[in-house]
Scaffold this motif. Structure first.
Motif, PDB file in Angstrom:
ATOM      1  N   ILE A  67     -51.401  83.516  25.142  1.00 45.52           N
ATOM      2  CA  ILE A  67     -51.508  82.103  25.504  1.00 45.52           C
ATOM      3  C   ILE A  67     -50.515  81.277  24.691  1.00 45.52           C
ATOM      4  N   ALA A  68     -50.341  81.609  23.427  1.00 49.77           N
ATOM      5  CA  ALA A  68     -49.362  80.898  22.592  1.00 49.77           C
ATOM      6  C   ALA A  68     -47.952  81.077  23.148  1.00 49.77           C
ATOM      7  N   LEU A  69     -47.635  82.264  23.628  1.00 50.07           N
ATOM      8  CA  LEU A  69     -46.321  82.493  24.225  1.00 50.07           C
ATOM      9  C   LEU A  69     -46.130  81.589  25.443  1.00 50.07           C
ATOM     10  N   ASP A  70     -47.138  81.515  26.297  1.00 50.13           N
ATOM     11  CA  ASP A  70     -47.051  80.659  27.471  1.00 50.13           C
ATOM     12  C   ASP A  70     -46.883  79.191  27.056  1.00 50.13           C
ATOM     13  N   PHE A  71     -47.657  78.741  26.077  1.00 45.57           N
ATOM     14  CA  PHE A  71     -47.577  77.348  25.635  1.00 45.57           C
ATOM     15  C   PHE A  71     -46.208  77.061  25.021  1.00 45.57           C
ATOM     16  N   ALA A  72     -45.691  77.975  24.221  1.00 41.56           N
ATOM     17  CA  ALA A  72     -44.363  77.801  23.626  1.00 41.56           C
ATOM     18  C   ALA A  72     -43.294  77.689  24.712  1.00 41.56           C
ATOM     19  N   GLN A  73     -43.462  78.438  25.788  1.00 41.36           N
ATOM     20  CA  GLN A  73     -42.517  78.344  26.893  1.00 41.36           C
ATOM     21  C   GLN A  73     -42.627  76.994  27.587  1.00 41.36           C
ATOM     22  N   HIS A  74     -43.827  76.447  27.720  1.00 40.89           N
ATOM     23  CA  HIS A  74     -43.998  75.107  28.288  1.00 40.89           C
ATOM     24  C   HIS A  74     -43.295  74.064  27.425  1.00 40.89           C
ATOM     25  N   LEU A  75     -43.341  74.274  26.116  1.00 42.94           N
ATOM     26  CA  LEU A  75     -42.694  73.339  25.195  1.00 42.94           C
ATOM     27  C   LEU A  75     -41.189  73.578  25.103  1.00 42.94           C
ATOM     28  N   ALA A  87     -43.368  79.391  16.127  1.00 38.77           N
ATOM     29  CA  ALA A  87     -42.595  78.336  16.791  1.00 38.77           C
ATOM     30  C   ALA A  87     -43.478  77.123  17.083  1.00 38.77           C
ATOM     31  N   ILE A  88     -44.693  77.363  17.563  1.00 41.82           N
ATOM     32  CA  ILE A  88     -45.611  76.256  17.842  1.00 41.82           C
ATOM     33  C   ILE A  88     -46.002  75.545  16.546  1.00 41.82           C
ATOM     34  N   SER A  89     -46.249  76.318  15.495  1.00 46.56           N
ATOM     35  CA  SER A  89     -46.603  75.722  14.200  1.00 46.56           C
ATOM     36  C   SER A  89     -45.481  74.825  13.682  1.00 46.56           C
ATOM     37  N   GLU A  90     -44.246  75.262  13.819  1.00 41.49           N
ATOM     38  CA  GLU A  90     -43.117  74.449  13.377  1.00 41.49           C
ATOM     39  C   GLU A  90     -43.020  73.165  14.207  1.00 41.49           C
ATOM     40  N   TRP A  91     -43.249  73.283  15.514  1.00 40.39           N
ATOM     41  CA  TRP A  91     -43.252  72.104  16.390  1.00 40.39           C
ATOM     42  C   TRP A  91     -44.378  71.146  15.968  1.00 40.39           C
ATOM     43  N   ASN A  92     -45.568  71.683  15.765  1.00 37.91           N
ATOM     44  CA  ASN A  92     -46.738  70.901  15.359  1.00 37.91           C
ATOM     45  C   ASN A  92     -46.485  70.162  14.049  1.00 37.91           C
ATOM     46  N   ASP A  93     -45.819  70.827  13.104  1.00 35.04           N
ATOM     47  CA  ASP A  93     -45.658  70.291  11.755  1.00 35.04           C
ATOM     48  C   ASP A  93     -44.493  69.319  11.598  1.00 35.04           C
ATOM     49  N   THR A  98     -47.478  63.600  16.413  1.00 36.61           N
ATOM     50  CA  THR A  98     -48.773  62.912  16.331  1.00 36.61           C
ATOM     51  C   THR A  98     -49.850  63.707  17.064  1.00 36.61           C
ATOM     52  N   PRO A  99     -51.117  63.396  16.804  1.00 37.02           N
ATOM     53  CA  PRO A  99     -52.190  64.035  17.567  1.00 37.02           C
ATOM     54  C   PRO A  99     -52.017  63.775  19.069  1.00 37.02           C
ATOM     55  N   GLY A 100     -51.584  62.574  19.418  1.00 40.34           N
ATOM     56  CA  GLY A 100     -51.367  62.243  20.822  1.00 40.34           C
ATOM     57  C   GLY A 100     -50.308  63.114  21.465  1.00 40.34           C
ATOM     58  N   ASP A 101     -49.259  63.454  20.709  1.00 38.15           N
ATOM     59  CA  ASP A 101     -48.210  64.349  21.226  1.00 38.15           C
ATOM     60  C   ASP A 101     -48.783  65.725  21.547  1.00 38.15           C
ATOM     61  N   VAL A 102     -49.617  66.238  20.644  1.00 40.28           N
ATOM     62  CA  VAL A 102     -50.185  67.581  20.817  1.00 40.28           C
ATOM     63  C   VAL A 102     -51.152  67.580  22.000  1.00 40.28           C
ATOM     64  N   ILE A 103     -52.001  66.579  22.070  1.00 46.80           N
ATOM     65  CA  ILE A 103     -52.947  66.479  23.185  1.00 46.80           C
ATOM     66  C   ILE A 103     -52.199  66.372  24.506  1.00 46.80           C
ATOM     67  N   ALA A 104     -51.171  65.521  24.556  1.00 49.14           N
ATOM     68  CA  ALA A 104     -50.390  65.348  25.778  1.00 49.14           C
ATOM     69  C   ALA A 104     -49.709  66.650  26.190  1.00 49.14           C
ATOM     70  N   ALA A 105     -49.209  67.414  25.222  1.00 50.92           N
ATOM     71  CA  ALA A 105     -48.556  68.689  25.538  1.00 50.92           C
ATOM     72  C   ALA A 105     -49.551  69.690  26.128  1.00 50.92           C
ATOM     73  N   PHE A 106     -50.750  69.748  25.564  1.00 52.59           N
ATOM     74  CA  PHE A 106     -51.773  70.635  26.124  1.00 52.59           C
ATOM     75  C   PHE A 106     -52.155  70.201  27.541  1.00 52.59           C
ATOM     76  N   GLU A 107     -52.329  68.910  27.730  1.00 55.34           N
ATOM     77  CA  GLU A 107     -52.731  68.423  29.054  1.00 55.34           C
ATOM     78  C   GLU A 107     -51.631  68.635  30.083  1.00 55.34           C
ATOM     79  N   GLN A 108     -50.382  68.459  29.681  1.00 54.66           N
ATOM     80  CA  GLN A 108     -49.260  68.699  30.600  1.00 54.66           C
ATOM     81  C   GLN A 108     -49.185  70.180  30.967  1.00 54.66           C
TER      82      GLN A 108
END
Length: 114
Positions: A67-75, A87-93, A98-108
């Motif tokens: 699932i992380a691979l799929d999410f990283a590809q979406h990003l 890669a996701i951790s580096e993006w997150n950090d 912001t929390p809004g960025d992370v939530i929006a990325a999951f929802e997208q």
């Protein structure tokens, strides 16, 4: 659980627990001085995905990696020599993430796979 549901659940985890940077989760305290469990504590994007899949913020299954691979590809994250969770951790950090960025990325991502 469908992939879209996993992403929406991860967004809800960030909304409920809070967003964290620098580790999968940060040890938090409730408003009455009780230490929160790791699954109740603020989490990073990978921690939220892991809670959505396994119930704990530290990834411990191959399913989280897939699932992380799929999410990283979406990003559209570069992953030349690293695991998608890194890669996701580096993006997150990133400083301005912001929390809004992370939530929006999951929802997208959820909308894309639905």
């Amino acid at each position: 659980m469908k992939l879209s549901e996993t992403y929406l659940k991860a967004a809800d985890v960030i909304r409920t627990n809070g967003h964290y940077k620098g580790s999968y989760y940060g040890v938090g305290e409730s408003g009455v001085g009780i230490q929160l469990t790791p699954a109740e504590s603020p989490v990073c994007a990978v921690g939220a995905l892991s809670i959505a899949v396994d119930g704990q913020p530290v990834p411990c299954s191959d399913e989280v990696d897939v699932i992380a691979l799929d999410f990283a590809q979406h990003l559209r994250l570069p992953m030349p020599d690293s695991w998608p969770t890194i890669a996701i951790s580096e993006w997150n950090d990133e400083f301005d993430r912001t929390p809004g960025d992370v939530i929006a990325a999951f929802e997208q991502a959820a909308r894309k796979v639905a």
